[in-house]
Design a protein around this motif. Structure first.
Motif, short mmCIF file in Angstrom:
data_model
loop_
_atom_site.label_atom_id
_atom_site.label_comp_id
_atom_site.label_asym_id
_atom_site.label_seq_id
_atom_site.Cartn_x
_atom_site.Cartn_y
_atom_site.Cartn_z
N LEU A 1 12.44 -2.45 -7.48
CA LEU A 1 12.64 -1.06 -7.05
C LEU A 1 11.36 -0.24 -7.16
O LEU A 1 11.13 0.67 -6.36
CB LEU A 1 13.78 -0.41 -7.85
N GLU A 2 10.52 -0.56 -8.14
CA GLU A 2 9.24 0.13 -8.26
C GLU A 2 8.32 -0.24 -7.10
O GLU A 2 7.55 0.60 -6.62
CB GLU A 2 8.58 -0.22 -9.59
N VAL A 3 8.40 -1.48 -6.64
CA VAL A 3 7.61 -1.89 -5.47
C VAL A 3 8.05 -1.07 -4.26
O VAL A 3 7.22 -0.60 -3.48
CB VAL A 3 7.76 -3.41 -5.20
N GLN A 4 9.35 -0.86 -4.11
CA GLN A 4 9.85 -0.02 -3.02
C GLN A 4 9.34 1.41 -3.16
O GLN A 4 8.95 2.04 -2.17
CB GLN A 4 11.38 -0.04 -2.97
N GLU A 5 9.34 1.94 -4.37
CA GLU A 5 8.81 3.29 -4.62
C GLU A 5 7.32 3.36 -4.26
O GLU A 5 6.86 4.32 -3.66
CB GLU A 5 9.02 3.69 -6.08
N PHE A 6 6.58 2.33 -4.66
CA PHE A 6 5.15 2.25 -4.35
C PHE A 6 4.95 2.33 -2.83
O PHE A 6 4.15 3.13 -2.34
CB PHE A 6 4.60 0.95 -4.92
N ALA A 7 5.72 1.53 -2.10
CA ALA A 7 5.61 1.54 -0.63
C ALA A 7 5.98 2.91 -0.07
O ALA A 7 5.31 3.40 0.85
CB ALA A 7 6.51 0.45 -0.04
N LEU A 8 7.01 3.54 -0.61
CA LEU A 8 7.42 4.86 -0.15
C LEU A 8 6.29 5.87 -0.33
O LEU A 8 5.99 6.65 0.58
CB LEU A 8 8.66 5.33 -0.93
N HIS A 9 5.63 5.83 -1.48
CA HIS A 9 4.53 6.77 -1.73
C HIS A 9 3.32 6.49 -0.84
O HIS A 9 2.67 7.42 -0.37
CB HIS A 9 4.15 6.78 -3.21
N LEU A 10 3.05 5.22 -0.59
CA LEU A 10 1.96 4.89 0.34
C LEU A 10 2.25 5.42 1.74
O LEU A 10 1.39 6.02 2.39
CB LEU A 10 1.72 3.38 0.39
N VAL A 11 3.48 5.21 2.19
CA VAL A 11 3.87 5.67 3.54
C VAL A 11 3.78 7.19 3.66
O VAL A 11 3.33 7.71 4.68
CB VAL A 11 5.30 5.17 3.88
N ASN A 12 4.18 7.90 2.62
CA ASN A 12 4.22 9.37 2.66
C ASN A 12 2.93 10.04 2.22
O ASN A 12 2.87 11.26 2.14
CB ASN A 12 5.38 9.89 1.81
N SER A 13 1.89 9.26 1.96
CA SER A 13 0.65 9.82 1.44
C SER A 13 -0.27 10.41 2.50
O SER A 13 -1.26 11.04 2.16
CB SER A 13 -0.10 8.76 0.65
N ASN A 14 0.03 10.20 3.77
CA ASN A 14 -0.80 10.72 4.87
C ASN A 14 -2.26 10.32 4.72
O ASN A 14 -3.16 11.13 4.92
CB ASN A 14 -0.69 12.24 5.00
N LEU A 15 -2.50 9.06 4.39
CA LEU A 15 -3.86 8.58 4.22
C LEU A 15 -4.55 8.26 5.55
O LEU A 15 -5.72 7.93 5.55
CB LEU A 15 -3.86 7.32 3.33
N GLN A 16 -3.81 8.31 6.64
CA GLN A 16 -4.36 7.98 7.96
C GLN A 16 -4.88 6.55 7.99
O GLN A 16 -5.95 6.26 8.53
CB GLN A 16 -5.47 8.97 8.37
N ILE A 17 -4.13 5.65 7.34
CA ILE A 17 -4.47 4.23 7.30
C ILE A 17 -3.40 3.47 8.06
O ILE A 17 -2.21 3.76 7.93
CB ILE A 17 -4.54 3.74 5.83
N GLU A 18 -3.81 2.49 8.84
CA GLU A 18 -2.86 1.67 9.60
C GLU A 18 -1.90 0.96 8.64
O GLU A 18 -2.31 0.56 7.54
CB GLU A 18 -3.61 0.64 10.44
N PRO A 19 -0.65 0.76 9.06
CA PRO A 19 0.33 0.10 8.18
C PRO A 19 -0.12 -1.27 7.66
O PRO A 19 0.14 -1.60 6.51
CB PRO A 19 1.57 -0.03 9.07
#
Length: 189
Positions: free
Chosen positions: A73-91
């Motif tokens: 579940l922490e891995v899922q949270e990690f992915a959620l934060h990466l997706v919502n971070s607006n880093l302008q990085i390709e998936p």
């Protein structure tokens, strides 16, 4: 970033009256409306205005530092934060970020599927497996039944339309039974 630990602790002590216990050992604001106020330029003064993407970036960095020890579940949270971070990085680069840090993404979908399509796709790109022959995989397919875009991702990455759930129904049979024509057409392809 320029605060000393002592200054940070003083600020946390002041803020503590607005915080309640969250999941694990985290703290969250006492009510979601207060969080919305802190993000709203129209209502919040510049002194207290917060940026949600910046918060997601900080949480993503925190997960990065302990990536190898994360639970599913922490891995899922990690992915959620990466997706919502607006880093302008390709998936695919976000997936590489997770892989290079040793994130155990392989079993991150064993208990649940994230609601956000982008998070599911990121986890799959980072190596999450969905083609298990146990009841967990059946449960995952069942949870995703109502989300056509998640079904597409699961099918594209190894899930089988013939895999049975605990009641013996396949993904295709469940989609037909629930009257979800879009999923039936997708699973039938």
């Amino acid at each position: 970033m320029t605060l000393t630990m002592e200054e940070f602790q003083k600020k946390m002590d002041i803020l503590s009256k607005l915080l309640v216990d969250g999941l694990g050992s985290t703290k969250i604001l006492f009510h979601y409306s207060f969080a919305e106020w802190l993000l709203d330029v129209k209502h919040c003064t510049q002194k207290y205005l917060c940026n949600a993407a910046e918060g997601h970036r900080m949480l993503a960095m925190s997960y990065t530092c302990r990536a190898k020890q994360l639970k599913p579940l922490e891995v899922q949270e990690f992915a959620l934060h990466l997706v919502n971070s607006n880093l302008q990085i390709e998936p695919f680069n976000l997936a590489l970020w997770m892989v290079w840090n040793g994130t155990p993404a392989k079993d991150s979908l064993t208990t649940s599927i994230p609601r956000e399509q982008e998070v599911l796709q990121l986890l799959v790109k980072a190596g999450a497996h969905v083609n298990n022959e146990d009841d967990h995989a059946s449960c995952i397919v069942q949870q995703a039944l109502e989300r056509e875009d998640s079904i597409r991702t699961l099918l594209d990455n190894g899930a089988s339309v013939n895999q049975c759930d605990s009641s013996g129904r396949t993904l295709l049979a469940n989609a037909a039974y629930s009257g979800n024509l879009d999923v039936v057409n997708l699973a039938h392809i």
